[in-house]
Design a protein around this motif. Structure first.
Motif, PDB file in Angstrom:
ATOM      1  N   GLU A  31       0.876  -1.292  -0.049  1.00 47.67           N
ATOM      2  CA  GLU A  31       0.002  -0.200  -0.063  1.00 47.67           C
ATOM      3  C   GLU A  31       1.137   1.287  -0.029  1.00 47.67           C
ATOM      4  N   PHE A  32       0.505   2.054  -1.149  1.00 47.88           N
ATOM      5  CA  PHE A  32       1.457   3.419  -0.797  1.00 47.88           C
ATOM      6  C   PHE A  32       0.634   4.650  -0.505  1.00 47.88           C
ATOM      7  N   GLY A  33       1.062   5.226   0.405  1.00 43.41           N
ATOM      8  CA  GLY A  33       0.267   6.393   0.792  1.00 43.41           C
ATOM      9  C   GLY A  33       1.146   7.857   0.360  1.00 43.41           C
ATOM     10  N   GLY A  34       0.680   8.765   0.781  1.00 44.15           N
ATOM     11  CA  GLY A  34       1.663  10.177   0.455  1.00 44.15           C
ATOM     12  C   GLY A  34       2.867   9.883   0.843  1.00 44.15           C
ATOM     13  N   TYR A  35       3.248   9.615   2.125  1.00 43.41           N
ATOM     14  CA  TYR A  35       4.697   9.621   2.616  1.00 43.41           C
ATOM     15  C   TYR A  35       5.061   8.132   3.111  1.00 43.41           C
ATOM     16  N   TYR A  36       4.412   7.161   2.720  1.00 46.96           N
ATOM     17  CA  TYR A  36       4.631   5.882   3.326  1.00 46.96           C
ATOM     18  C   TYR A  36       4.556   4.741   2.122  1.00 46.96           C
ATOM     19  N   VAL A  37       5.250   3.476   2.476  1.00 47.26           N
ATOM     20  CA  VAL A  37       5.116   2.417   1.786  1.00 47.26           C
ATOM     21  C   VAL A  37       4.772   1.411   2.834  1.00 47.26           C
ATOM     22  N   ASP A  38       3.687   0.390   2.756  1.00 50.58           N
ATOM     23  CA  ASP A  38       3.308  -0.284   3.772  1.00 50.58           C
ATOM     24  C   ASP A  38       2.933  -1.612   3.170  1.00 50.58           C
ATOM     25  N   HIS A  39       3.954  -2.590   3.571  1.00 56.37           N
ATOM     26  CA  HIS A  39       3.662  -3.807   2.901  1.00 56.37           C
ATOM     27  C   HIS A  39       2.496  -4.496   3.877  1.00 56.37           C
ATOM     28  N   ARG A  40       1.731  -5.123   3.218  1.00 59.11           N
ATOM     29  CA  ARG A  40       0.422  -5.783   3.966  1.00 59.11           C
ATOM     30  C   ARG A  40       0.386  -7.174   3.758  1.00 59.11           C
ATOM     31  N   VAL A  41      -0.337  -8.058   4.536  1.00 57.85           N
ATOM     32  CA  VAL A  41      -0.599  -9.543   4.204  1.00 57.85           C
ATOM     33  C   VAL A  41      -1.873  -9.649   4.766  1.00 57.85           C
ATOM     34  N   ARG A  42      -2.744 -10.490   3.954  1.00 61.44           N
ATOM     35  CA  ARG A  42      -3.797 -10.930   4.334  1.00 61.44           C
ATOM     36  C   ARG A  42      -3.847 -12.791   4.131  1.00 61.44           C
ATOM     37  N   ALA A  43      -4.311 -13.429   5.200  1.00 55.90           N
ATOM     38  CA  ALA A  43      -4.562 -14.703   4.979  1.00 55.90           C
ATOM     39  C   ALA A  43      -5.809 -15.048   3.911  1.00 55.90           C
ATOM     40  N   LEU A  44      -5.733 -16.024   3.042  1.00 59.10           N
ATOM     41  CA  LEU A  44      -6.749 -16.204   2.249  1.00 59.10           C
ATOM     42  C   LEU A  44      -7.994 -16.980   2.814  1.00 59.10           C
ATOM     43  N   ASN A  45      -8.972 -16.659   2.894  1.00 62.97           N
ATOM     44  CA  ASN A  45     -10.094 -17.449   3.338  1.00 62.97           C
ATOM     45  C   ASN A  45     -11.028 -17.797   2.059  1.00 62.97           C
ATOM     46  N   ALA A  46     -11.002 -18.950   1.717  1.00 62.19           N
ATOM     47  CA  ALA A  46     -11.676 -19.680   0.544  1.00 62.19           C
ATOM     48  C   ALA A  46     -13.073 -19.209   0.370  1.00 62.19           C
ATOM     49  N   ASP A  47     -13.573 -19.391   1.720  1.00 60.91           N
ATOM     50  CA  ASP A  47     -15.164 -19.036   1.448  1.00 60.91           C
ATOM     51  C   ASP A  47     -15.627 -17.459   1.056  1.00 60.91           C
ATOM     52  N   LEU A  48     -14.590 -16.850   1.295  1.00 60.03           N
ATOM     53  CA  LEU A  48     -14.955 -15.128   0.953  1.00 60.03           C
ATOM     54  C   LEU A  48     -14.290 -14.838  -0.527  1.00 60.03           C
ATOM     55  N   VAL A  49     -13.940 -15.567  -1.195  1.00 54.88           N
ATOM     56  CA  VAL A  49     -13.487 -15.315  -2.573  1.00 54.88           C
ATOM     57  C   VAL A  49     -14.839 -15.339  -3.480  1.00 54.88           C
ATOM     58  N   VAL A  50     -15.050 -14.237  -4.255  1.00 56.62           N
ATOM     59  CA  VAL A  50     -15.946 -13.941  -5.233  1.00 56.62           C
ATOM     60  C   VAL A  50     -15.409 -13.394  -6.432  1.00 56.62           C
ATOM     61  N   ASP A  51     -16.198 -13.751  -7.600  1.00 52.66           N
ATOM     62  CA  ASP A  51     -15.724 -13.414  -8.942  1.00 52.66           C
ATOM     63  C   ASP A  51     -16.493 -12.282  -9.253  1.00 52.66           C
ATOM     64  N   ALA A  52     -16.026 -11.152  -9.009  1.00 51.93           N
ATOM     65  CA  ALA A  52     -16.903  -9.787  -9.122  1.00 51.93           C
ATOM     66  C   ALA A  52     -16.285  -9.181 -10.301  1.00 51.93           C
ATOM     67  N   PRO A  53     -17.136  -8.708 -11.304  1.00 47.06           N
ATOM     68  CA  PRO A  53     -16.674  -8.167 -12.581  1.00 47.06           C
ATOM     69  C   PRO A  53     -16.358  -6.538 -12.227  1.00 47.06           C
ATOM     70  N   LEU A  54     -15.404  -6.064 -12.906  1.00 47.48           N
ATOM     71  CA  LEU A  54     -15.331  -4.477 -12.421  1.00 47.48           C
ATOM     72  C   LEU A  54     -16.427  -3.835 -13.318  1.00 47.48           C
ATOM     73  N   PRO A  55     -16.864  -2.838 -12.749  1.00 49.35           N
ATOM     74  CA  PRO A  55     -18.118  -2.058 -13.147  1.00 49.35           C
ATOM     75  C   PRO A  55     -18.075  -1.789 -14.299  1.00 49.35           C
ATOM     76  N   ASP A  56     -17.071  -1.322 -15.244  1.00 53.36           N
ATOM     77  CA  ASP A  56     -17.039  -1.014 -16.624  1.00 53.36           C
ATOM     78  C   ASP A  56     -16.905  -2.331 -17.376  1.00 53.36           C
ATOM     79  N   ALA A  57     -16.580  -3.433 -16.778  1.00 54.41           N
ATOM     80  CA  ALA A  57     -16.472  -4.686 -17.561  1.00 54.41           C
ATOM     81  C   ALA A  57     -17.878  -4.952 -18.239  1.00 54.41           C
ATOM     82  N   ALA A  58     -19.015  -4.656 -17.518  1.00 55.47           N
ATOM     83  CA  ALA A  58     -20.210  -4.975 -18.045  1.00 55.47           C
ATOM     84  C   ALA A  58     -20.709  -4.079 -19.025  1.00 55.47           C
ATOM     85  N   ALA A  59     -20.187  -3.167 -19.239  1.00 53.35           N
ATOM     86  CA  ALA A  59     -20.708  -1.962 -20.408  1.00 53.35           C
ATOM     87  C   ALA A  59     -20.259  -2.480 -21.727  1.00 53.35           C
TER      88      ALA A  59
END
Length: 106
Positions: A78-106
């Protein structure tokens, strides 16, 4: 998670969810979005936030497996105005969704 806290010896890189810009970019042909996907009003740091591969931060994540705890982790920067922040998130397969980008439907 800073580099000095990243447990590198236990991690194995298994892939990436980053769009391959060298081969024409993402579906829209441009830079991956920083837009997030939270239809239930969650935030990126919520344990219930969905994993939507086309949305931030998934679309800018590398995928690792931990040899110690056997979890799959998404790591992004994650890049902020004055910082660089490395982040990690444990994957939870139950929360994976195949959501299309809004302009992909257009």
């Amino acid at each position: 998670m800073t580099e000095d806290r990243w447990p590198g010896p236990y991690m194995t890189a298994v892939g990436s969810l980053r769009a391959d810009l060298a081969e024409g970019g993402n579906a829209a042909g441009s830079e991956p979005t920083f837009e997030e996907f939270h239809p239930q009003g969650t935030r990126y740091d919520s344990p219930l936030a969905p994993f939507a591969p086309q949305f931030f931060p998934c679309n800018r994540s590398d995928v690792f497996s931990c040899n110690r705890c056997q979890r799959v982790l998404l790591r992004y920067t994650e890049f902020g105005g004055y910082y660089v922040d490395h982040r990690v998130r444990a994957l939870n397969a139950d929360l994976v969704v195949d959501a299309p980008l809004p302009d992909a439907a257009a």
